[in-house]
Every structure is written in structure tokens, then in C-alpha cells.
Scaffold this motif. Structure first.
Motif, PDB file in Angstrom:
ATOM      1  N   LEU A  77       0.873  -1.078   0.167  1.00 30.01           N
ATOM      2  CA  LEU A  77      -0.098   0.075   0.137  1.00 30.01           C
ATOM      3  C   LEU A  77       0.809   1.128  -0.028  1.00 30.01           C
ATOM      4  O   LEU A  77       1.980   1.255   0.796  1.00 30.01           O
ATOM      5  N   ARG A  78       0.646   2.242  -0.748  1.00 31.20           N
ATOM      6  CA  ARG A  78       1.299   3.389  -0.820  1.00 31.20           C
ATOM      7  C   ARG A  78       0.949   4.401   0.492  1.00 31.20           C
ATOM      8  O   ARG A  78       1.936   4.832   1.086  1.00 31.20           O
ATOM      9  N   HIS A  79      -0.281   4.739   0.490  1.00 32.77           N
ATOM     10  CA  HIS A  79      -0.373   5.588   1.792  1.00 32.77           C
ATOM     11  C   HIS A  79      -1.607   4.828   2.578  1.00 32.77           C
ATOM     12  O   HIS A  79      -2.546   4.446   2.344  1.00 32.77           O
ATOM     13  N   LEU A  80      -1.203   4.912   3.960  1.00 34.82           N
ATOM     14  CA  LEU A  80      -2.300   4.466   5.047  1.00 34.82           C
ATOM     15  C   LEU A  80      -2.262   5.666   5.854  1.00 34.82           C
ATOM     16  O   LEU A  80      -1.248   6.123   6.434  1.00 34.82           O
ATOM     17  N   ALA A  81      -3.578   5.933   6.443  1.00 27.62           N
ATOM     18  CA  ALA A  81      -3.971   6.938   7.120  1.00 27.62           C
ATOM     19  C   ALA A  81      -4.817   6.820   8.356  1.00 27.62           C
ATOM     20  O   ALA A  81      -5.607   5.744   8.217  1.00 27.62           O
ATOM     21  N   PHE A  82      -4.631   7.378   9.492  1.00 23.02           N
ATOM     22  CA  PHE A  82      -5.241   7.088  10.679  1.00 23.02           C
ATOM     23  C   PHE A  82      -5.843   8.365  10.968  1.00 23.02           C
ATOM     24  O   PHE A  82      -5.186   9.328  11.598  1.00 23.02           O
ATOM     25  N   HIS A  83      -7.124   8.603  10.429  1.00 22.97           N
ATOM     26  CA  HIS A  83      -7.874   9.732  10.579  1.00 22.97           C
ATOM     27  C   HIS A  83      -6.768  10.882  10.203  1.00 22.97           C
ATOM     28  O   HIS A  83      -6.376  10.861   9.121  1.00 22.97           O
ATOM     29  N   ASP A  84      -6.748  11.980  10.803  1.00 21.68           N
ATOM     30  CA  ASP A  84      -5.992  13.108  10.374  1.00 21.68           C
ATOM     31  C   ASP A  84      -4.736  13.119  11.436  1.00 21.68           C
ATOM     32  O   ASP A  84      -4.190  14.253  11.783  1.00 21.68           O
ATOM     33  N   VAL A  85      -4.397  12.032  11.830  1.00 18.24           N
ATOM     34  CA  VAL A  85      -3.231  12.027  13.018  1.00 18.24           C
ATOM     35  C   VAL A  85      -2.025  11.187  12.287  1.00 18.24           C
ATOM     36  O   VAL A  85      -1.000  12.000  12.428  1.00 18.24           O
ATOM     37  N   LEU A  86      -1.964  10.179  11.652  1.00 18.35           N
ATOM     38  CA  LEU A  86      -0.974   9.527  11.054  1.00 18.35           C
ATOM     39  C   LEU A  86      -1.176   9.018   9.613  1.00 18.35           C
ATOM     40  O   LEU A  86      -2.294   8.734   9.286  1.00 18.35           O
ATOM     41  N   THR A  87       0.089   9.384   8.896  1.00 16.23           N
ATOM     42  CA  THR A  87      -0.105   8.805   7.604  1.00 16.23           C
ATOM     43  C   THR A  87       1.271   8.348   7.411  1.00 16.23           C
ATOM     44  O   THR A  87       2.292   8.712   7.618  1.00 16.23           O
ATOM     45  N   LEU A  88       1.129   7.064   6.608  1.00 17.06           N
ATOM     46  CA  LEU A  88       2.447   6.253   6.085  1.00 17.06           C
ATOM     47  C   LEU A  88       2.412   6.595   4.954  1.00 17.06           C
ATOM     48  O   LEU A  88       1.649   5.899   4.089  1.00 17.06           O
ATOM     49  N   ASP A  89       3.815   6.796   4.352  1.00 19.14           N
ATOM     50  CA  ASP A  89       4.041   6.681   3.091  1.00 19.14           C
ATOM     51  C   ASP A  89       5.015   5.761   2.628  1.00 19.14           C
ATOM     52  O   ASP A  89       6.022   6.046   3.066  1.00 19.14           O
ATOM     53  N   SER A  90       4.534   4.836   2.055  1.00 14.83           N
ATOM     54  CA  SER A  90       5.396   3.604   1.618  1.00 14.83           C
ATOM     55  C   SER A  90       6.433   3.830   0.591  1.00 14.83           C
ATOM     56  O   SER A  90       7.199   3.372   0.653  1.00 14.83           O
ATOM     57  N   THR A  91       6.093   4.918  -0.218  1.00 15.21           N
ATOM     58  CA  THR A  91       6.873   5.370  -1.410  1.00 15.21           C
ATOM     59  C   THR A  91       8.167   6.230  -0.798  1.00 15.21           C
ATOM     60  O   THR A  91       9.085   5.952  -1.170  1.00 15.21           O
ATOM     61  N   GLN A  92       7.894   6.677   0.167  1.00 15.54           N
ATOM     62  CA  GLN A  92       8.950   7.700   0.719  1.00 15.54           C
ATOM     63  C   GLN A  92       9.597   7.127   2.112  1.00 15.54           C
ATOM     64  O   GLN A  92      10.421   7.767   2.753  1.00 15.54           O
ATOM     65  N   ASN A  93       8.915   6.033   2.502  1.00 14.37           N
ATOM     66  CA  ASN A  93       9.287   5.527   3.926  1.00 14.37           C
ATOM     67  C   ASN A  93       9.423   6.501   4.974  1.00 14.37           C
ATOM     68  O   ASN A  93      10.206   6.552   5.726  1.00 14.37           O
ATOM     69  N   THR A  94       8.091   7.281   4.971  1.00 10.28           N
ATOM     70  CA  THR A  94       7.978   8.186   6.101  1.00 10.28           C
ATOM     71  C   THR A  94       6.710   7.938   6.863  1.00 10.28           C
ATOM     72  O   THR A  94       5.566   7.573   6.263  1.00 10.28           O
ATOM     73  N   LEU A  95       6.643   8.525   8.090  1.00  6.16           N
ATOM     74  CA  LEU A  95       5.313   8.465   8.930  1.00  6.16           C
ATOM     75  C   LEU A  95       5.022   9.930   9.131  1.00  6.16           C
ATOM     76  O   LEU A  95       6.008  10.544   9.754  1.00  6.16           O
ATOM     77  N   THR A  96       4.215  10.317   8.713  1.00  4.76           N
ATOM     78  CA  THR A  96       3.771  11.811   9.044  1.00  4.76           C
ATOM     79  C   THR A  96       2.736  11.848  10.359  1.00  4.76           C
ATOM     80  O   THR A  96       1.745  11.204  10.378  1.00  4.76           O
ATOM     81  N   TRP A  97       3.038  12.658  11.356  1.00  5.44           N
ATOM     82  CA  TRP A  97       2.659  12.866  12.575  1.00  5.44           C
ATOM     83  C   TRP A  97       1.822  14.281  12.419  1.00  5.44           C
ATOM     84  O   TRP A  97       2.634  15.419  12.829  1.00  5.44           O
ATOM     85  N   TRP A  98       0.604  14.133  12.080  1.00  3.92           N
ATOM     86  CA  TRP A  98       0.038  15.575  11.756  1.00  3.92           C
ATOM     87  C   TRP A  98      -0.340  16.752  12.724  1.00  3.92           C
ATOM     88  O   TRP A  98      -0.205  17.887  12.491  1.00  3.92           O
ATOM     89  N   PRO A  99      -0.446  16.178  14.135  1.00  9.25           N
ATOM     90  CA  PRO A  99      -0.662  17.241  14.953  1.00  9.25           C
ATOM     91  C   PRO A  99       0.576  18.225  15.229  1.00  9.25           C
ATOM     92  O   PRO A  99       0.157  19.528  15.297  1.00  9.25           O
ATOM     93  N   ASP A 100       1.855  17.731  14.984  1.00  8.02           N
ATOM     94  CA  ASP A 100       2.953  18.891  15.028  1.00  8.02           C
ATOM     95  C   ASP A 100       3.627  18.832  13.648  1.00  8.02           C
ATOM     96  O   ASP A 100       4.628  19.338  13.729  1.00  8.02           O
ATOM     97  N   HIS A 101       2.943  18.324  12.795  1.00  7.65           N
ATOM     98  CA  HIS A 101       3.549  18.325  11.201  1.00  7.65           C
ATOM     99  C   HIS A 101       4.946  17.874  11.306  1.00  7.65           C
ATOM    100  O   HIS A 101       5.829  18.581  10.660  1.00  7.65           O
ATOM    101  N   LYS A 102       5.102  16.636  11.774  1.00  4.99           N
ATOM    102  CA  LYS A 102       6.567  15.944  12.086  1.00  4.99           C
ATOM    103  C   LYS A 102       6.620  14.761  10.782  1.00  4.99           C
ATOM    104  O   LYS A 102       5.499  14.232  10.958  1.00  4.99           O
ATOM    105  N   ILE A 103       7.507  14.592  10.241  1.00  6.26           N
ATOM    106  CA  ILE A 103       7.879  13.743   9.185  1.00  6.26           C
ATOM    107  C   ILE A 103       8.832  12.887   9.775  1.00  6.26           C
ATOM    108  O   ILE A 103       9.882  13.460   9.976  1.00  6.26           O
ATOM    109  N   ILE A 104       8.504  11.620   9.905  1.00 11.34           N
ATOM    110  CA  ILE A 104       9.488  10.571  10.799  1.00 11.34           C
ATOM    111  C   ILE A 104       9.925   9.630   9.508  1.00 11.34           C
ATOM    112  O   ILE A 104       9.192   8.796   8.850  1.00 11.34           O
ATOM    113  N   PRO A 105      11.460   9.607   9.161  1.00  4.38           N
ATOM    114  CA  PRO A 105      12.038   8.697   8.542  1.00  4.38           C
ATOM    115  C   PRO A 105      12.179   7.328   9.013  1.00  4.38           C
ATOM    116  O   PRO A 105      12.171   7.011  10.123  1.00  4.38           O
ATOM    117  N   LEU A 106      11.610   6.537   8.268  1.00  3.62           N
ATOM    118  CA  LEU A 106      11.429   4.888   8.798  1.00  3.62           C
ATOM    119  C   LEU A 106      12.352   4.054   7.857  1.00  3.62           C
ATOM    120  O   LEU A 106      12.698   4.177   6.684  1.00  3.62           O
TER     121      LEU A 106
END
Length: 131
Positions: free
Chosen positions: A20-49
Motif C-alpha cells: 500500500l502506498r499511503h495508509l492514514a489513521f484519521h488526521d493524525v498519522l499517515t504512512l507513505d510507503s514510497t517515501q518510507n515516512t510516517l507523518t504525525w499531523w498534530p505537530d507536522h512531523k515527518i519521521i523517516p522509517l
């Protein structure tokens, strides 16, 4: 858990959850499989994985909670030779990663004799707080 309408598939029926390319939990978490990142939207943090963390979080976002299913998905072909220690190390590293990026404690809940899951209640609380 509710997935956003923007969840995209690389193929109609992926063989593995990490397809899966993008998985999201509401407006809190988004996993981007193409970029290997997890975005934590409350603080707009992009976490490399790394690859294992990406596959692990894909499982959790898809509600795959069994340790054995997670091991089979994360380590794919080599999973028969993977020990419980590898799984526990990945869980420890994921918790440490969340802490390093300032995410709240308790986002991963250990399920004794079964596996692990996301703390959906805590995530929903963040959704309500920031919506």
C-alpha cells in the motif's frame, strides 16, 4: 479504525500490506510507503522509517496485531529464521523512534501472548483535539 478516502493501492489486490502506498489513521498519522515516512499531523512531523519499521507500521495500521503475522510480513522470505528477539528489538526501536520525535508515550500497546497494536483510543483523542 477509519482509513481516509485517500488511501491508495499500488495494485488492485496487494499481496503484502506494505504494498500500500499511503495508509492514514484519521488526521493524525499517515504512512507513505514510497517515501518510507510516517507523518504525525498534530505537530507536522515527518519521521523517516527504515524498511522494517515501514512494514511494521503498515501491519498496525491495517490492524494486523499477531506477532507471527507481523514477523511474516516484516521479514518476508526470511521470516522462518527470524527469532522473537528480532520482533522485540523492532518494537523497542519503534517506541524509541516515536520518543525521539516527540510523539506521545503509549502509542504501541503490547498484547500479552499475542502481539502488539496501535493505541487507537489515544490516536482518536488526538484527532478530536486537533479537528
Amino acid at each position: 479504525m477509519e482509513f481516509e478516502d485517500t488511501t491508495l493501492l499500488e495494485q488492485n489486490k496487494p499481496e503484502h500490506p506494505h504494498a500500500l502506498r499511503h495508509l492514514a489513521f484519521h488526521d493524525v498519522l499517515t504512512l507513505d510507503s514510497t517515501q518510507n515516512t510516517l507523518t504525525w499531523w498534530p505537530d507536522h512531523k515527518i519521521i523517516p522509517l527504515n524498511e522494517a519499521q515501514k512494514r511494521f507500521l503498515s501491519c498496525l495500521l491495517l490492524r494486523i496485531t499477531s506477532k507471527h503475522q507481523i514477523i511474516a510480513t516484516v521479514w518476508n522470505e526470511s521470516y522462518p529464521s527470524i527469532s522473537d528477539n528480532n520482533y522485540h528489538q523492532l518494537l523497542f526501536q519503534s517506541r524509541a523512534l516515536f520518543k525521539r520525535f516527540g510523539l506521545p508515550d503509549g502509542l504501541l500497546i503490547t498484547l500479552p501472548y499475542h502481539g502488539v497494536r496501535l493505541n487507537e483510543e489515544k490516536l482518536i483523542a488526538f484527532t478530536q483535539r486537533f479537528s
